[in-house]
Design an enzyme around this catalytic site. Structure first.
Site, mmCIF file in Angstrom:
data_model
loop_
_atom_site.group_PDB
_atom_site.id
_atom_site.type_symbol
_atom_site.label_atom_id
_atom_site.label_comp_id
_atom_site.label_asym_id
_atom_site.label_seq_id
_atom_site.Cartn_x
_atom_site.Cartn_y
_atom_site.Cartn_z
ATOM 1 N N ASP A 163 0.973 -1.220 0.111
ATOM 2 C CA ASP A 163 0.075 -0.131 0.007
ATOM 3 C C ASP A 163 0.996 1.375 0.039
ATOM 4 O O ASP A 163 1.937 1.380 0.435
ATOM 5 C CB ASP A 163 -0.900 0.128 1.343
ATOM 6 C CG ASP A 163 -2.410 0.833 1.069
ATOM 7 O OD1 ASP A 163 -3.162 0.256 0.938
ATOM 8 O OD2 ASP A 163 -1.971 2.215 1.096
ATOM 9 N N ASP B 146 3.810 2.074 -4.641
ATOM 10 C CA ASP B 146 2.688 2.830 -5.385
ATOM 11 C C ASP B 146 2.365 2.264 -6.699
ATOM 12 O O ASP B 146 3.236 2.240 -7.710
ATOM 13 C CB ASP B 146 3.430 4.326 -5.585
ATOM 14 C CG ASP B 146 2.441 5.343 -6.252
ATOM 15 O OD1 ASP B 146 1.536 4.889 -6.907
ATOM 16 O OD2 ASP B 146 2.771 6.589 -6.341
ATOM 17 N N VAL B 147 1.050 1.826 -6.987
ATOM 18 C CA VAL B 147 0.708 1.103 -8.207
ATOM 19 C C VAL B 147 0.883 2.121 -9.305
ATOM 20 O O VAL B 147 0.778 1.465 -10.389
ATOM 21 C CB VAL B 147 -0.612 0.824 -8.121
ATOM 22 C CG1 VAL B 147 -0.750 -0.375 -6.918
ATOM 23 C CG2 VAL B 147 -1.682 1.498 -8.008
ATOM 24 N N TYR C 98 -13.688 7.394 -13.220
ATOM 25 C CA TYR C 98 -13.603 6.610 -12.526
ATOM 26 C C TYR C 98 -14.398 5.165 -13.326
ATOM 27 O O TYR C 98 -13.720 4.129 -13.359
ATOM 28 C CB TYR C 98 -14.431 6.588 -11.425
ATOM 29 C CG TYR C 98 -14.564 5.334 -10.406
ATOM 30 C CD1 TYR C 98 -13.327 5.458 -9.532
ATOM 31 C CD2 TYR C 98 -15.653 4.585 -10.143
ATOM 32 C CE1 TYR C 98 -13.168 4.359 -8.604
ATOM 33 C CE2 TYR C 98 -15.526 3.675 -9.147
ATOM 34 C CZ TYR C 98 -14.326 3.322 -8.379
ATOM 35 O OH TYR C 98 -14.364 2.386 -7.467
HETATM 36 N N1 LIG Z 1 -16.002 1.336 -1.356
HETATM 37 C C1 LIG Z 1 -16.636 1.140 -2.291
HETATM 38 O O1 LIG Z 1 -18.056 1.461 -2.469
HETATM 39 C C2 LIG Z 1 -16.192 0.797 -3.728
HETATM 40 C C3 LIG Z 1 -17.004 0.400 -4.597
HETATM 41 C C4 LIG Z 1 -16.301 -0.447 -5.695
HETATM 42 C C5 LIG Z 1 -15.193 -0.549 -5.880
HETATM 43 N N2 LIG Z 1 -14.447 0.037 -5.078
HETATM 44 C C6 LIG Z 1 -12.917 -0.286 -5.367
HETATM 45 O O2 LIG Z 1 -12.429 -0.882 -4.224
HETATM 46 C C7 LIG Z 1 -11.023 -0.689 -4.062
HETATM 47 C C8 LIG Z 1 -10.643 -0.582 -2.507
HETATM 48 O O3 LIG Z 1 -11.356 0.614 -2.144
HETATM 49 P P1 LIG Z 1 -11.823 1.028 -0.594
HETATM 50 O O4 LIG Z 1 -13.123 1.542 -0.902
HETATM 51 O O5 LIG Z 1 -11.627 -0.224 0.410
HETATM 52 O O6 LIG Z 1 -11.228 2.454 -0.497
HETATM 53 P P2 LIG Z 1 -10.175 2.893 0.715
HETATM 54 O O7 LIG Z 1 -9.582 4.040 0.596
HETATM 55 O O8 LIG Z 1 -10.507 2.378 2.127
HETATM 56 O O9 LIG Z 1 -8.638 1.880 0.566
HETATM 57 C C9 LIG Z 1 -7.871 2.171 -0.748
HETATM 58 C C10 LIG Z 1 -6.624 1.621 -0.397
HETATM 59 O O10 LIG Z 1 -5.823 1.781 -1.467
HETATM 60 C C11 LIG Z 1 -4.652 2.497 -1.423
HETATM 61 N N3 LIG Z 1 -3.920 3.089 -2.480
HETATM 62 C C12 LIG Z 1 -4.531 4.423 -3.046
HETATM 63 N N4 LIG Z 1 -3.838 4.731 -4.039
HETATM 64 C C13 LIG Z 1 -2.789 3.897 -4.100
HETATM 65 C C14 LIG Z 1 -1.661 3.815 -4.841
HETATM 66 N N5 LIG Z 1 -1.472 4.581 -5.930
HETATM 67 N N6 LIG Z 1 -0.617 2.989 -4.654
HETATM 68 C C15 LIG Z 1 -0.727 1.956 -3.821
HETATM 69 N N7 LIG Z 1 -1.869 2.168 -2.745
HETATM 70 C C16 LIG Z 1 -2.962 2.958 -3.081
HETATM 71 C C17 LIG Z 1 -4.998 3.560 -0.202
HETATM 72 O O11 LIG Z 1 -3.782 3.908 0.763
HETATM 73 C C18 LIG Z 1 -6.081 2.686 0.651
HETATM 74 O O12 LIG Z 1 -5.117 2.045 1.761
HETATM 75 C C19 LIG Z 1 -10.497 0.458 -4.900
HETATM 76 O O13 LIG Z 1 -10.226 -0.064 -6.133
HETATM 77 C C20 LIG Z 1 -12.221 0.958 -5.065
HETATM 78 O O14 LIG Z 1 -12.088 1.774 -6.350
HETATM 79 C C21 LIG Z 1 -14.630 0.622 -3.861
#
Ligand SMILES: NC(=O)c1ccc[n+]([C@@H]2O[C@H](COP(=O)([O-])OP(=O)(O)OC[C@H]3O[C@@H](n4cnc5c(N)ncnc54)[C@H](O)[C@@H]3O)[C@@H](O)[C@H]2O)c1
Length: 254
Positions: free
Chosen positions: A50, A59-60, A150
């Protein structure tokens, strides 16, 4: 009938992911943190990668960072069987208002990040006959106003997953993604709190889902456990929707 456990029963006693060695990106928060926790509870060895900590900081958006992070994880795990490309972030703004910087960084994080991480992990997955998983979104299947970047990125993740399934098949690599509806995580909380009336936005978010609740990270993690497990050994190229009915259709009555 004998009393000895069959191989399948034995695996179940050990956990559904016994023997799996996994890297979960974006695993420091929300869905990724729950995926990591569930994988461990099912017997997998897990490393979290992360931007904000975890076992390996990566960093992805950066090929060099991802290559170093994947290598470090694989060395510590003694190989890699399961990659979960979950890191992502919201990309706010519709057409034509979304700024170029926001567009580029949103695509880099949500789509290019999956490509870079899977590319770096590919040799390890080929060696283990492993699988790559990604967190896409219902917004990769259905357009939502005000979220052009997105939606485009997540649609790209769905299609990249299918391409990886085809390209990986002869190496024994499976590729699947999960498309969550709205899930209670810090990311969704942030989006809701940005709205002019957060309480109204939260109620509306619930109403969009026919099952009348938001998703929990555990709802999504369960889908990842299945796709990562040997129960899904004949499943590849799938975008598994877990969304409380969000994308089912419109309830139109007169
Ligand atoms: N929460 C929702 O409603 C939802 C719905 C559909 C899809 N998603 C997807 O689920 C995934 C997780 O989201 P979440 O809701 O748990 O969010 P979150 O913000 O709780 O977690 C996301 C994590 O990704 C990490 N991150 C962000 N950019 C990064 C980078 N460049 N390199 C490495 N790490 C990075 C952040 O530090 C964080 O720990 C994401 O891909 C999001 O698009 C979320």
């Amino acid at each position: 009938m004998g009393t000895e456990a069959s191989p399948a029963q034995h695996d179940r006693q050990q956990g559904r992911l016994a023997g799996k060695r996994s890297l979960v990106t974006g695993g420091a928060s929300g869905i990724g943190a729950e995926v990591a926790r569930r994988f461990v509870s099912e017997g997998a060895e897990v490393m979290v990668g992360d931007l904000k900590g975890g076992d390996v900081v990566l960093d992805v958006r950066s090929a060099a960072s991802v290559e170093a992070g994947v290598r470090a994880a694989a060395e510590r795990l003694g190989g890699l069987t399961t990659l979960v490309c979950n890191a992502g972030r919201p990309v706010l703004g519709g057409m034509p208002d979304i700024g170029e910087d926001e567009w580029l960084d949103g695509i880099a994080t949500n789509l290019t990040g999956v490509y870079l991480t899977a590319k770096a992990a590919w040799p390890y997955l080929a060696e283990s006959g492993g699988s790559v998983l990604a967190t896409a979104s219902t917004l990769g299947l259905m357009a939502v106003g005000g979220q052009a970047g997105y939606c485009a990125a997540k649609a790209g993740v769905v299609m990249l997953t299918k391409c990886m399934a085809l390209d990986g098949a002869e190496l024994g690599i499976r590729a699947n993604c999960v498309c969550p509806g709205m899930v209670e995580t810090p990311m969704l909380e942030h989006i809701i709190n940005e709205q002019p009336d957060p309480d109204h936005a939260r109620r509306a978010a619930v109403e969009y889902h026919p099952l009348r609740r938001l998703g929990k990270p555990a709802d999504i993690a369960d889908a990842f456990v299945y796709l990562a497990s040997d129960e899904a050994s004949w499943v590849t190229g799938v975008a598994l929707v877990v969304d409380g009915g969000f994308t089912t259709g419109k309830d139109v009555r007169f």
